[in-house]
Every structure is written in structure tokens, then in C-alpha cells.
Design a protein around this motif. Sequence first.
Motif, PDB file in Angstrom:
ATOM      1  N   THR A  78      -0.765  -2.422   3.824  1.00  9.17           N
ATOM      2  CA  THR A  78      -2.058  -2.092   3.226  1.00  9.17           C
ATOM      3  C   THR A  78      -3.056  -3.241   3.327  1.00  9.17           C
ATOM      4  N   LEU A  79      -2.572  -4.462   3.155  1.00  9.71           N
ATOM      5  CA  LEU A  79      -3.476  -5.614   3.061  1.00  9.71           C
ATOM      6  C   LEU A  79      -3.666  -6.363   4.376  1.00  9.71           C
TER       7      LEU A  79
ATOM      8  N   LEU B  30      -7.134  -7.233   5.998  1.00  9.73           N
ATOM      9  CA  LEU B  30      -7.938  -8.324   5.443  1.00  9.73           C
ATOM     10  C   LEU B  30      -7.735  -9.611   6.234  1.00  9.73           C
TER      11      LEU B  30
ATOM     12  N   THR C  20      -5.492   1.254   0.425  1.00 13.72           N
ATOM     13  CA  THR C  20      -5.944   1.252   1.816  1.00 13.72           C
ATOM     14  C   THR C  20      -7.412   1.657   1.916  1.00 13.72           C
TER      15      THR C  20
ATOM     16  N   VAL D  47      -9.493  -1.299   0.732  1.00 10.57           N
ATOM     17  CA  VAL D  47      -9.550  -2.340   1.763  1.00 10.57           C
ATOM     18  C   VAL D  47     -10.499  -1.932   2.880  1.00 10.57           C
TER      19      VAL D  47
ATOM     20  N   SER E 236     -13.859  -3.943   3.804  1.00 13.39           N
ATOM     21  CA  SER E 236     -13.956  -4.467   5.171  1.00 13.39           C
ATOM     22  C   SER E 236     -15.230  -3.992   5.856  1.00 13.39           C
TER      23      SER E 236
END
Length: 209
Positions: A69-70, A73, A177, A180, A184
Motif C-alpha cells: 500500500t505504501l 510513496l 491505497t 496514497v 500522490s
Amino acid sequence: MTQSTPGSTTPPGWYPDPSDPRFVRWWDGHAWTANQAPRQAQYQPAFQPPRTEISPQTPVYNPFIWAITLLPLVSLVFMLTWQPEFRMVTTRQGVTTVDPLSIYTPGYFLLMVSGFVIYGLSVFFAYLDHQRLLKSGVVRPFHWAWAFLSAFVYVIGRSVIVQKVAQKRGLWPVWATIAVFVVSMVIAGIWTSNLMQSMMSSFGYSVST
């Protein structure tokens, strides 16, 4: 139908050959004919055990799904570190253009490589997450190979199945998600705007703010 029987009520058709069970033979309604064919095995669908609910105490989250999920980043951080200068050069033909070396800096190639690394790590972590779900008792969890298509596809499919067997738990990776992705896009939009202003200034255009 092991012999010719006048007046038989058996309709014409293919039936097991009484002389060789590996074949079928054509019965014309009165007698066996010489027509013979290999016997085809009947299709039997593979048995799939039903998905049963897991215990409320069984964890449905693990470090691997959060890593998937991360990970975007990380790519965002590499993007922010790439700061092209857009230096202008004049060619032998007298044409003024952007110096490619001012764009294709080490930061640019680092950004490109990070994209492939993050993609590979997402697939690897999806495999580990799939194995962890199996050990937790989840029957037929969403297959990790979907991560080859997209990490987001895997997160959605995984969360839907887990939510069905974990008593309404398991959707947090989807919301994370989405968060993020939104963050983003906002940061990338601001960064792109600043990049365009820098490029226009290098071309000699005045950019009002």
C-alpha cells in the motif's frame, strides 16, 4: 444391448462397447454396428472447498500488505529529489535547445529504476501476503499473481475476499491505497506545475504567479 435383439426399444446412439469398455460403439436401434470410437472421460469439475469464516481473533493485516500500500510513496520521494535545471545550448546549426544532460541527471535514472524496483517488490510482497493469509486459515485467498497486473488490483481483490471471511474486516488497505493515490496526485500536480514554470523560465518566458 449385448446382442442383436429384434424389436429392441433402445434408441440409436453411442453406448459402451460390450467387447471393450475403453470404446463406445454405435447402436442403430436393432444391432451393434461396426462404428467404434474412443470413450471420452466425463468432465468432472474440480472440487473447491467453500470459504468459511475465520475467527475474529485471526489477524487479517500484516506488514506485507501495508508495504504494498505504501510503496508508491517511495517513488514519490524519488520524484521530488529530481530537479532538472533545463540548461540551454546552441547547436552547430545555430539552434537553441535544452541540454539533454540537464534533464537526464542521476536523479532521473534513479526515479526510473525505482519504478521497476517498486513493481518487483509489490509482486514479491503480494506473494508473501498470500502465503500469510493461507496460514491464517483463509481458503483460496486472492491470488498473488494479480499483482503483476497492478498492485492496486491485488489490494482490491485481496480485501474483497478477506472481507467476506473475516466478518466485515479487511477493507482498510483499500482505503489506505486510495488515500496514497490522492496524496500522490496532489503532490505530483504541484511538482509538475513548478517544473513547468522552471522550464518556461529557462526558455526566457516570464511566468506570473
